[in-house]
Structures are given as structure tokens and as C-alpha cells.
Design a protein around this motif. Structure first.
Motif, PDB file in Angstrom:
ATOM      1  N   UNK A  83      48.592 -37.561 115.515  1.00 57.40           N
ATOM      2  CA  UNK A  83      47.721 -37.444 114.684  1.00 57.40           C
ATOM      3  C   UNK A  83      47.397 -38.981 114.388  1.00 57.40           C
ATOM      4  N   UNK A  84      46.125 -39.848 114.432  1.00 55.01           N
ATOM      5  CA  UNK A  84      45.386 -40.843 115.018  1.00 55.01           C
ATOM      6  C   UNK A  84      44.491 -41.772 113.129  1.00 55.01           C
ATOM      7  N   UNK A  85      45.541 -42.313 112.221  1.00 55.85           N
ATOM      8  CA  UNK A  85      44.463 -42.798 111.103  1.00 55.85           C
ATOM      9  C   UNK A  85      43.737 -43.308 111.690  1.00 55.85           C
ATOM     10  N   UNK A  86      44.609 -43.986 112.643  1.00 54.19           N
ATOM     11  CA  UNK A  86      42.712 -45.505 113.117  1.00 54.19           C
ATOM     12  C   UNK A  86      41.353 -44.997 113.112  1.00 54.19           C
ATOM     13  N   UNK A  87      41.717 -43.738 114.148  1.00 56.25           N
ATOM     14  CA  UNK A  87      40.291 -43.088 114.452  1.00 56.25           C
ATOM     15  C   UNK A  87      40.307 -42.163 112.728  1.00 56.25           C
ATOM     16  N   UNK A  88      40.532 -41.241 112.181  1.00 50.67           N
ATOM     17  CA  UNK A  88      40.618 -40.140 110.710  1.00 50.67           C
ATOM     18  C   UNK A  88      40.118 -41.451 110.004  1.00 50.67           C
ATOM     19  N   UNK A  89      40.463 -42.807 109.812  1.00 50.11           N
ATOM     20  CA  UNK A  89      39.516 -43.766 108.669  1.00 50.11           C
ATOM     21  C   UNK A  89      37.802 -44.293 109.179  1.00 50.11           C
ATOM     22  N   UNK A  90      38.071 -44.270 110.273  1.00 46.62           N
ATOM     23  CA  UNK A  90      36.194 -44.178 110.965  1.00 46.62           C
ATOM     24  C   UNK A  90      35.552 -43.492 109.997  1.00 46.62           C
ATOM     25  N   UNK A  91      34.327 -44.080 109.297  1.00 48.44           N
ATOM     26  CA  UNK A  91      33.552 -43.943 108.942  1.00 48.44           C
ATOM     27  C   UNK A  91      32.176 -43.005 109.599  1.00 48.44           C
ATOM     28  N   UNK A  92      32.559 -43.427 110.953  1.00 51.08           N
ATOM     29  CA  UNK A  92      31.093 -42.946 112.128  1.00 51.08           C
ATOM     30  C   UNK A  92      31.771 -42.036 112.843  1.00 51.08           C
ATOM     31  N   UNK A  93      33.016 -41.174 112.406  1.00 47.65           N
ATOM     32  CA  UNK A  93      33.862 -40.664 113.447  1.00 47.65           C
ATOM     33  C   UNK A  93      32.948 -38.866 113.101  1.00 47.65           C
ATOM     34  N   UNK A  94      31.991 -38.656 114.282  1.00 51.36           N
ATOM     35  CA  UNK A  94      31.035 -37.683 114.146  1.00 51.36           C
ATOM     36  C   UNK A  94      31.691 -35.870 114.395  1.00 51.36           C
ATOM     37  N   UNK A 101      44.077 -33.573 105.584  1.00 54.83           N
ATOM     38  CA  UNK A 101      43.023 -32.973 104.533  1.00 54.83           C
ATOM     39  C   UNK A 101      42.563 -33.912 104.109  1.00 54.83           C
ATOM     40  N   UNK A 102      43.356 -35.055 103.570  1.00 56.32           N
ATOM     41  CA  UNK A 102      43.130 -36.646 102.372  1.00 56.32           C
ATOM     42  C   UNK A 102      41.963 -37.368 103.780  1.00 56.32           C
ATOM     43  N   UNK A 103      42.580 -37.399 105.063  1.00 54.80           N
ATOM     44  CA  UNK A 103      41.998 -38.349 105.983  1.00 54.80           C
ATOM     45  C   UNK A 103      40.226 -37.885 105.725  1.00 54.80           C
ATOM     46  N   UNK A 104      40.034 -35.821 105.703  1.00 56.83           N
ATOM     47  CA  UNK A 104      39.036 -35.330 106.284  1.00 56.83           C
ATOM     48  C   UNK A 104      37.855 -35.273 105.115  1.00 56.83           C
ATOM     49  N   UNK A 105      39.182 -35.920 104.023  1.00 54.51           N
ATOM     50  CA  UNK A 105      37.630 -36.068 102.019  1.00 54.51           C
ATOM     51  C   UNK A 105      37.102 -37.151 102.237  1.00 54.51           C
ATOM     52  N   UNK A 106      37.307 -38.111 103.714  1.00 58.05           N
ATOM     53  CA  UNK A 106      36.521 -39.453 103.048  1.00 58.05           C
ATOM     54  C   UNK A 106      35.673 -39.065 104.605  1.00 58.05           C
TER      55      UNK A 106
END
Length: 539
Positions: A146-157, A181-186
Motif C-alpha cells: 500500500x503506497x500512499x505516495x502513488x495513490x495520491x497522484x492525480x495522474x494515476x491512470x 477505497x479512500x484513495x480511489x475516491x480521489x
């Protein structure tokens, strides 16, 4: 007479782009002829660069990194896709560190995709450099951390993640599902989402609390809206498809945007029951007949007609299905799906069919199923199926003729399991027979219809071989450790001459068998063949 040197840049680019997909060896030679052609050839060869930190990749990666960072080398300006397959952190890595990644991102030109396919979290400085230098490029990630750095990226495709959990005891399962789930919503840019699960006995050390305890699924709530996903894959026998969760999945996902849907060999029948009126725009679907908490190794022996029919009932609601992958035997398919569920609705649209079966295609029932397939799906362009050789290495009666009726077929992939015969190696078993088998099948296609569109026949020979025990512990050493061995033989015609080549590496075989296809869907290679090695341990 006009030479390559006389052609305009645009025409030369188109020619070399074709050579990259079909004649990479020619492209490698072409770069030795002149400085101009070298520059054009390298613009195709090095569009995609993959680097890794594994010990066996050190020399290869170091050479690439030296060239990419050399201010006098033009290689970096050709890179459009850059992928990191392993990275141990700044202190432990052999080949690179954060500052090198930052320099590379600043040096690239026309950069499109950055793939971080490693379980080591991405350093903040690297992600910041990517966001700053390439705000419109796409980020791809594959990880089981679980990598919160990548999951917070607005460019994660694209996200391919395996979620750890503690156990499957009711009410006692701790996992990262809530945080995911919280990360996916963003993740507003996410279009491809692939999720698996794995048991992690040390997960409680990650600081999970009571809020992270619950069923092993995304804890969706009414009002949640997941990103506009176009491809969804849930490959887990342990994912909890409760009825209430399936209803929330239907509400929280915009199913009209999804084009690809995959469940691996599993069949979430409760979800299929809720999806019937929401899958009209699907182009590709994959499923099997294994129920929840099934065994992956025994997935082909867990056929459940009820579960399979639940999934098959969704198929008529798809408007124009182009790809279908089913984990099931041909006999089961012939009696359940062909006539009632697929052919009446998708006869003219289905282009790719993959059948992944534990009991290989053999016998009169399987021949009847194959003949039905060739009759009901005449527009197939790619077919992937397993076959057992009945007597030694010869085609079973009627099989070649049934396949040859598919005159629009471009790529045929056949998987053959080879029995173990003493200490004879796999290649020694199949080498004398592979080329004659492929040539015989190719000639059958030509005899049936000389105007057929067949381009490639690939046969994958495979088997599990027992390895030496890796443990001194008596209990562990008494378990068998099996390793997957495979050989690939690719037959195709170049300049009117038909030939067969052998490859032990699936990636090399894939490059030589793949046809040039811009459609975005399958271009003829089964993705499940891509594993270069595998192993399993059995009692």
C-alpha cells in the motif's frame, strides 16, 4: 531508383514503425547503415525502455542508464514509455537512486507513460518531478504494497494492486481495503483498476486499527463514486461478494464506461446477478466457474454449472462482445453456452476467444464442440485453446479440418501439455515434432481455402517438472516443488516462405508472433503465456 535515404521523414517514420512491430532484427541492422537511419531506427527501438534492479539485469540496466544520462547521447529523446520493474531504495539499489530518476524525467522529451512496477514505495521527489515535468503524462503502478505516495497522484491512470489481509475469520479480518477505497475516491484520472488479494501475517505491524477490520472488500457507502474506470479486473477467490456489497458496486461504478471486465477463473455469481442490465457497452469479459474461496491450483476441477450459468446469463445483454475468455472445459462450454448464450447474440462481433481448460481438448465430444465453434463463430480472428495429442505427436482426427474452416482467423495459439518421460528434457521431447505439426496445420488451412487470412500459428509445449527441495527442514523437503517448463514454436510466412522458429522465452516469442494492430484490443497473444517461469509446492 529511390532509396530509404531519399524518403521524407514522415514516410520513413511510418516504414520503421512497421518494422518495429514485425521485423525488429531488420531495424537493428538498419541503424548501422547511416547516421540518419540510425536516429530514425533508435526512435522506434527505444520508444519503450524497461529497467530493473535485479542482479541479473545489472549490466543491462547500467548500460541504459549511462546512455540515458549522457548529455551527448540522443537516446533519451526517443523514450516515450519508461518502466521500473524493481527498485530496492537509494541505499540498497545496484543501479539507480532517486536523483537519477529525477534527472531522467527532466531529460526525457515527449514522455507519455511512467510505470512503477515494484513493491518499494516511490520516493516523493520522484513523483514530484514527474508531476512538475510531465503534468499530462500517465502513471502506471503494479504493487502489493500500500503506497500512499502513488495513490495520491492525480495522474494515476493504471493501478494493479494486491491487497494484504490478516486472515478470513468473520469479523476479524484486517486489511488495507478501507484505505484503498479512500484513495480511489480521489483518483480522478484512474481508468484501469486491477485488484488481487494476498495473506500477510505481518499486516498488523502496519498500524491498522478497528476501522480497518471488516469483510474483505472495498467498504463502499451510498454516495461514493469511484473514478470513471474503463477496465476492471478482480482476480481473487477471497474477495467478499456479499449481496449488499454487489448492490453498492453497481451504484458506485459507472458501468456504461467499462469496456473490459475480468474475474480470472472465478465466478462472482451474486455480482453477475446484479449486472445484467449494466453491461451493454462491454467489449471484453473473462470469467470461470469457481466459487468463492476456491483453490487456484484446482480451479479447473471445480466446475459449478449453476455459477457458470449465472455468468452466462449476462452475455446476451452485451451489445457487441469482441473478446471472450473462459476458464472451463470444452465439453462444459458446448452444452451450456455456445448455442444459447453466445452465438445468437455475438456471432458477427466476436473476434477473440480464449479457452483455458485443465482437461485439454480431446475425444469425440471435444471434436463436436470444436466443429460447433468453427460453425458458430466464423469471424474469429484470434483463437487460443488447449489440445492433447492422442497418439504421440499427431493431430487428432478431424481437428485440423475443423480449425481450417475459420478462414478469417489470423492468429491461432495452441497449448499442449507434454508428459514427463524419464529424464528426457522438454525440448528433446518436442523439437523433432513441433515444426511438422505446425506445417501440417498451416497446409491444411491453405488446402481448405488459399485465400484464408491466417498469419501466425503458435504452439506452446509445457509441463510441470519436479525440482530439488530447497529446505533442509524434513517436513518442507518432503513436499514436491514443481517448476513450469515451456517452449514456444512460432510459424508464419515471410515473403512467401513459411518457417517455424523456437523460443524458450515467451516475451521473445510474443515479439515474433504479434501482428501489427492499433485496435487497442488483443493483437493475438494470450496474456497468460507471458510468465517466464512459475513454481508451486504440493504435499
Amino acid at each position: 531508383m529511390t532509396s530509404l535515404e531519399d524518403l521524407s521523414d514522415d514516410i520513413l517514420f511510418v516504414i520503421l514503425e512497421y518494422l518495429f512491430s514485425d521485423r525488429l532484427s531488420h531495424l537493428q541492422r538498419l541503424r548501422l547503415t547511416s547516421w540518419r537511419l540510425k536516429d530514425f531506427a533508435e526512435s522506434q527501438i527505444y520508444k519503450t525502455v524497461v529497467v530493473g534492479d535485479e542482479e541479473h539485469h545489472v549490466d543491462y540496466t547500467n548500460r541504459f542508464m549511462d546512455r540515458l544520462l549522457d548529455p551527448n547521447d540522443k537516446l533519451s529523446r526517443h523514450v516515450r514509455n519508461f518502466s521500473v520493474t524493481s527498485y530496492e531504495g537509494d541505499d540498497a539499489s545496484y543501479c539507480f537512486n532517486s536523483s537519477m530518476f529525477v534527472r531522467l524525467l527532466e531529460k526525457f522529451q515527449g514522455f507519455d507513460n511512467f510505470s512503477w512496477n515494484t513493491d518499494t514505495p516511490m520516493p516523493h521527489v520522484v513523483l514530484n518531478a514527474f508531476h512538475t515535468r510531465w503534468p499530462r503524462s500517465k502513471l502506471h503502478a503494479r504493487t502489493k504494497t500500500f503506497d500512499p505516495v502513488i495513490l495520491r497522484s492525480s495522474q494515476l491512470y493504471r493501478l494493479n494492486i494486491s491487497v494484504g489481509y490478516s486472515n478470513l475469520y468473520p469479523g476479524e479480518t484486517f486489511s488495507f481495503m478501507r484505505r484503498l477505497k479512500d484513495a480511489l475516491l480521489k483518483c480522478v484520472s484512474l481508468r484501469v483498476f486491477m485488484i488481487r488479494t494476498h495473506r500477510d501475517p505481518f499486516i498488523r505491524r502496519a498500524g491498522l486499527g478497528d476501522q480497518d477490520r471488516g469483510p474483505l472488500n472495498l467498504p463502499l457507502e451510498l454516495g461514493d463514486k469511484l473514478p470513471p474506470i474503463e477496465e476492471l479486473a478482480v482476480d481473487s477467490p477471497d474477495y467478499d461478494y456479499s449481496e449488499s456489497h454487489c448492490d453498492l458496486l453497481v451504484e458506485c461504478i459507472d458501468w456504461s464506461r467499462i469496456r473490459r471486465l475480468s474475474f480470472g477463473p472465478w465466478c462472482p455469481h451474486a455480482l453477475f446477478g446484479s449486472l445484467a442490465n449494466h453491461v451493454a457497452k462491454l467489449k471484453s469479459i473473462e470469467f470461470g466457474s469457481c466459487g468463492q474461496h476456491g483453490s487456484y491450483l484446482n480451479r479447473f476441477n471445480q466446475f459449478n454449472p449453476h455459477l457458470f450459468n449465472c455468468a452466462a446469463r449476462c452475455l446476451p445483454f452485451i451489445e457487441a462482445m469482441e473478446e471472450l475468455t473462459i476458464h472451463c472445459s470444452m465439453q462444459s462450454l458446448s452444452s451450456l453456452v455456445w448455442a444459447q448464450r453466445i452465438a445468437p447474440y455475438h456471432k458477427s462481433s466476436l473476434r477473440y476467444l480464449s479457452i483455458r481448460s485443465g482437461d485439454d481438448l480431446l475425444g469425440s465430444e471435444s471434436l463436436a464442440a470444436l466443429e460447433t465453434l468453427s460453425r458458430d463463430f466464423p469471424y474469429l480472428q484470434t483463437l487460443d485453446l488447449p489440445i492433447t495429442m492422442a497418439h504421440g505427436y499427431s493431430w487428432p482426427k478431424g481437428y485440423k479440418e475443423a480449425l481450417a474452416r475459420l478462414t478469417l482467423l489470423r492468429d491461432l495459439h495452441i497449448s499442449i501439455r507434454v508428459p514427463i518421460r524419464g529424464y528426457i528434457s522438454l525440448i528433446a521431447c518436442v523439437e523433432p515434432h513441433a515444426s511438422p505439426l505446425i506445417s501440417e496445420l498451416w497446409n491444411c488451412f491453405q488446402d481448405h481455402d488459399p485465400t484464408n487470412e491466417l498469419e501466425t500459428i503458435t504452439i506452446r509445449f509445457w509441463r510441470w517438472e519436479e525440482s530439488l527441495p530447497l529446505h533442509t527442514n524434513l517436513e518442507l523437503s518432503q513436499k514436491k516443488r514443481l517448476t513450469l517448463k515451456q517452449m514456444f514454436y512460432v510459424g508464419n510466412a515471410h515473403d512467401g516462405e513459411f518457417g517455424v522458429k523456437a523460443y524458450s522465452n515467451p516475451k521473445t516469442a510474443k515479439r515474433h508472433s504479434k501482428r501489427h494492430d492499433r485496435s487497442g484490443f488483443h493483437s493475438g497473444w494470450p496474456s497468460w503465456w507471458d510468465s517466464t517461469a512459475g513454481n508451486m509446492t504440493i504435499p
